[in-house]
Scaffold this motif. Structure first.
Motif, PDB file in Angstrom:
ATOM      1  N   THR A   1       0.837  -1.196   0.000  1.00  0.00           N
ATOM      2  CA  THR A   1       0.000   0.000   0.000  1.00  0.00           C
ATOM      3  C   THR A   1       0.870   1.244   0.000  1.00  0.00           C
ATOM      4  O   THR A   1       1.828   1.344   0.783  1.00  0.00           O
ATOM      5  CB  THR A   1      -0.905   0.030   1.248  1.00  0.00           C
TER       6      THR A   1
ATOM      7  N   LYS B   1      -2.017  -7.278  -6.090  1.00  0.00           N
ATOM      8  CA  LYS B   1      -2.869  -6.925  -4.956  1.00  0.00           C
ATOM      9  C   LYS B   1      -2.317  -5.726  -4.190  1.00  0.00           C
ATOM     10  O   LYS B   1      -2.350  -5.686  -2.957  1.00  0.00           O
ATOM     11  CB  LYS B   1      -3.028  -8.130  -4.017  1.00  0.00           C
ATOM     12  N   SER B   2      -1.823  -4.741  -4.925  1.00  0.00           N
ATOM     13  CA  SER B   2      -1.251  -3.538  -4.317  1.00  0.00           C
ATOM     14  C   SER B   2      -2.060  -2.317  -4.709  1.00  0.00           C
ATOM     15  O   SER B   2      -2.739  -2.312  -5.739  1.00  0.00           O
ATOM     16  CB  SER B   2       0.206  -3.379  -4.733  1.00  0.00           C
ATOM     17  N   SER B   3      -1.994  -1.257  -3.893  1.00  0.00           N
ATOM     18  CA  SER B   3      -2.804  -0.073  -4.139  1.00  0.00           C
ATOM     19  C   SER B   3      -1.974   1.200  -4.014  1.00  0.00           C
ATOM     20  O   SER B   3      -1.040   1.278  -3.215  1.00  0.00           O
ATOM     21  CB  SER B   3      -3.983  -0.013  -3.173  1.00  0.00           C
TER      22      SER B   3
ATOM     23  N   SER C   1      -3.015   5.194  -3.585  1.00  0.00           N
ATOM     24  CA  SER C   1      -4.171   6.053  -3.353  1.00  0.00           C
ATOM     25  C   SER C   1      -3.743   7.429  -2.843  1.00  0.00           C
ATOM     26  O   SER C   1      -2.882   7.530  -1.964  1.00  0.00           O
ATOM     27  CB  SER C   1      -5.110   5.422  -2.310  1.00  0.00           C
TER      28      SER C   1
END
Length: 224
Positions: A63, A81-83, A85
């Motif tokens: 993240t 499965k990484s973000s 933001s």
């Protein structure tokens, strides 16, 4: 002095909070797993990564949120499965084979007041940025770049399309508009900016379909 790291692996690395600067990094074939670089209370983006290069690094279940990146080059990356933001970018270059990149707006779990503050902070940041991202030499497996002003993205016009909020209602009202085109214009509900870049991802199995549907918009003067 450059901090060079090659071939290392980091698991559950946690860097929380603003007021930190990470600079002069040279990371090559470094693997990050379940790691976090984030801050959620400083809309002036005092958590900074600058003057660094990441080459053929990988990120699994990672993240990044509320980070300012400046003068950074990412040359090849694998993401799972990484973000990413609520981050802001100044002179950040993506090139080579890139995995699934989604540049989203501020974290939705923020309270309403802080969410608005981060949205305003992103807009303030970009007022004096010459260019944010250079994606001309990137080959994406998939890419969504909704939280960066489209005019500040250096792009390959053969694969990357400039969309404007002003055309949103027109596109969504067209019964024959492709599904992908409508999906991109709905994304304006998730960004504080009035333009974005839509990417036909060259590394995707559906690249030709993506390209055709975005060209449909350009042919009708609904994409640049």
């Amino acid at each position: 002095m450059t901090d060079a790291i090659e071939g290392s692996s980091f698991e559950r690395l946690r860097q929380y909070g603003s007021g930190r600067v990470f600079s002069d990094l040279d990371l090559r074939r470094v693997k990050f797993t379940s790691s976090v670089l984030a801050q959620h209370d400083d809309p002036s983006f005092g958590l900074v990564v600058r003057d660094s290069i990441l080459q053929n690094c990988s990120f699994s279940a990672c993240t990044m949120a509320g980070v300012r990146l400046e003068n950074v080059t990412v040359d090849g990356a694998k993401l799972s499965k990484s973000s990413i933001s609520g981050c802001v970018f100044r002179n950040v270059t993506l090139r080579g084979k890139i995995g699934q990149f989604i540049f989203a707006g501020p974290v939705r779990s923020l309270g309403a007041e802080m969410f608005a503050a981060f949205s305003d902070g992103m807009a303030d940041f970009y007022r004096d940025v010459d260019w944010a991202l250079d994606i001309r030499d990137a080959v994406f497996a998939d890419a969504t770049i909704r939280a960066v002003p489209g005019e500040l993205v250096r792009r390959d016009e053969n694969r990357h399309f400039l969309l404007r909020r002003a055309d949103r209602d027109t596109v969504l009202s067209l019964p024959d508009a492709p599904d992908l085109a409508k999906a991109y214009f709905r994304d304006f509900d998730l960004t504080p900016f009035d333009s974005m870049v839509a990417v036909a991802s060259q590394g995707s199995k559906t690249f030709e379909k993506q390209l055709a549907e975005l060209q449909w918009l350009r042919e009708r003067s609904l994409a640049g």
